[in-house]
Motif scaffolding. Sequence first.
Motif, short mmCIF file in Angstrom:
data_model
loop_
_atom_site.label_atom_id
_atom_site.label_comp_id
_atom_site.label_asym_id
_atom_site.label_seq_id
_atom_site.Cartn_x
_atom_site.Cartn_y
_atom_site.Cartn_z
N GLU A 1 7.23 2.59 2.52
CA GLU A 1 7.45 1.15 2.71
C GLU A 1 8.43 0.91 3.85
O GLU A 1 8.20 0.05 4.72
CB GLU A 1 7.96 0.53 1.42
CG GLU A 1 8.09 -0.97 1.50
CD GLU A 1 8.48 -1.61 0.17
OE1 GLU A 1 8.92 -2.77 0.21
OE2 GLU A 1 8.35 -0.96 -0.88
N ASP B 1 0.81 -1.22 0.00
CA ASP B 1 0.00 0.00 0.00
C ASP B 1 0.84 1.27 0.00
O ASP B 1 0.29 2.37 -0.01
CB ASP B 1 -0.89 0.02 1.25
CG ASP B 1 -1.83 -1.16 1.31
OD1 ASP B 1 -2.37 -1.55 0.26
OD2 ASP B 1 -2.02 -1.69 2.42
N ALA B 2 2.15 1.14 0.03
CA ALA B 2 3.03 2.29 0.23
C ALA B 2 2.82 3.40 -0.80
O ALA B 2 2.80 4.59 -0.43
CB ALA B 2 4.49 1.83 0.23
N ALA B 3 2.65 3.08 -2.05
CA ALA B 3 2.48 4.13 -3.07
C ALA B 3 1.20 4.93 -2.85
O ALA B 3 1.20 6.16 -2.94
CB ALA B 3 2.49 3.51 -4.47
N SER B 4 0.11 4.25 -2.52
CA SER B 4 -1.16 4.94 -2.27
C SER B 4 -1.07 5.81 -1.02
O SER B 4 -1.57 6.95 -1.01
CB SER B 4 -2.30 3.94 -2.11
OG SER B 4 -2.50 3.24 -3.32
N ALA C 1 1.65 7.13 0.22
CA ALA C 1 2.52 8.26 -0.12
C ALA C 1 1.76 9.31 -0.93
O ALA C 1 1.91 10.51 -0.68
CB ALA C 1 3.75 7.77 -0.88
N ASP C 2 0.96 8.88 -1.88
CA ASP C 2 0.20 9.83 -2.70
C ASP C 2 -0.72 10.70 -1.83
O ASP C 2 -0.78 11.92 -2.01
CB ASP C 2 -0.65 9.10 -3.75
CG ASP C 2 0.17 8.52 -4.89
OD1 ASP C 2 1.36 8.91 -5.04
OD2 ASP C 2 -0.37 7.67 -5.62
N SER D 1 8.29 9.27 -1.01
CA SER D 1 8.21 8.26 -2.06
C SER D 1 7.56 7.00 -1.50
O SER D 1 7.47 6.82 -0.28
CB SER D 1 9.61 7.93 -2.57
OG SER D 1 10.34 7.22 -1.57
N ALA D 2 7.15 6.13 -2.38
CA ALA D 2 6.62 4.83 -1.95
C ALA D 2 7.68 4.08 -1.15
O ALA D 2 7.36 3.42 -0.16
CB ALA D 2 6.18 4.02 -3.16
N GLN D 3 8.93 4.21 -1.53
CA GLN D 3 10.02 3.54 -0.81
C GLN D 3 10.16 4.10 0.61
O GLN D 3 10.41 3.33 1.55
CB GLN D 3 11.34 3.68 -1.57
CG GLN D 3 11.38 2.96 -2.89
CD GLN D 3 10.64 3.69 -4.02
OE1 GLN D 3 10.33 4.88 -3.93
NE2 GLN D 3 10.34 2.96 -5.08
#
Length: 173
Positions: free
Chosen positions: A46, A16-19, A21-22, A41-43
């Motif tokens: 995460e 879910d990291a990208a969502s 982060a957004d 960032s997603a990273q």
Amino acid sequence: MTNRSELRVRLATTADAASIADIYNQGIEERIATFETAPRSAQDVEAQLTEKGDRYPTVVVERDGRIVAWASAGPYRARPAYAGVAEHSVYVARHARGAGAGRAALDALAREYATRGFWKLVSRIFPENTGSLALHDRAGFRVVGVYRRHGQLDGEWRDCVIVEKLLGSAAHG
């Protein structure tokens, strides 16, 4: 508007990291939700999810299979006396505000942290973030006070409203 019955709440995973982060980056961009100024960032997210592990979980709220809100917490202070106090954040995607996703996230966070032995959630909210203040009030948080000139954002002093919610047996004593 979407009603709460159409929302699904669950624990976040690193997928879910990208969502997350957004949504967080929307809050950073708006300048009324956090002192942070650099996008995540997603990273970054995460790594944070992994570091927090099961002790400090993040919850996400989905609508139609898409994450529209999240809430997370971390340690309040390192002293053992505060082991049951967590400092939280909640963020809702712009397009999903006012439809119950923030409340669903906060309620789920309180339940998850109570089951982990936490007795209090706290947060600091900019006074200009009237939506967040109203959300926290509806979710049973109380205003404790105001930190004046708590930090600077874009060169301007910002105050923070302090809120808290007692959990578990602390809420009934």
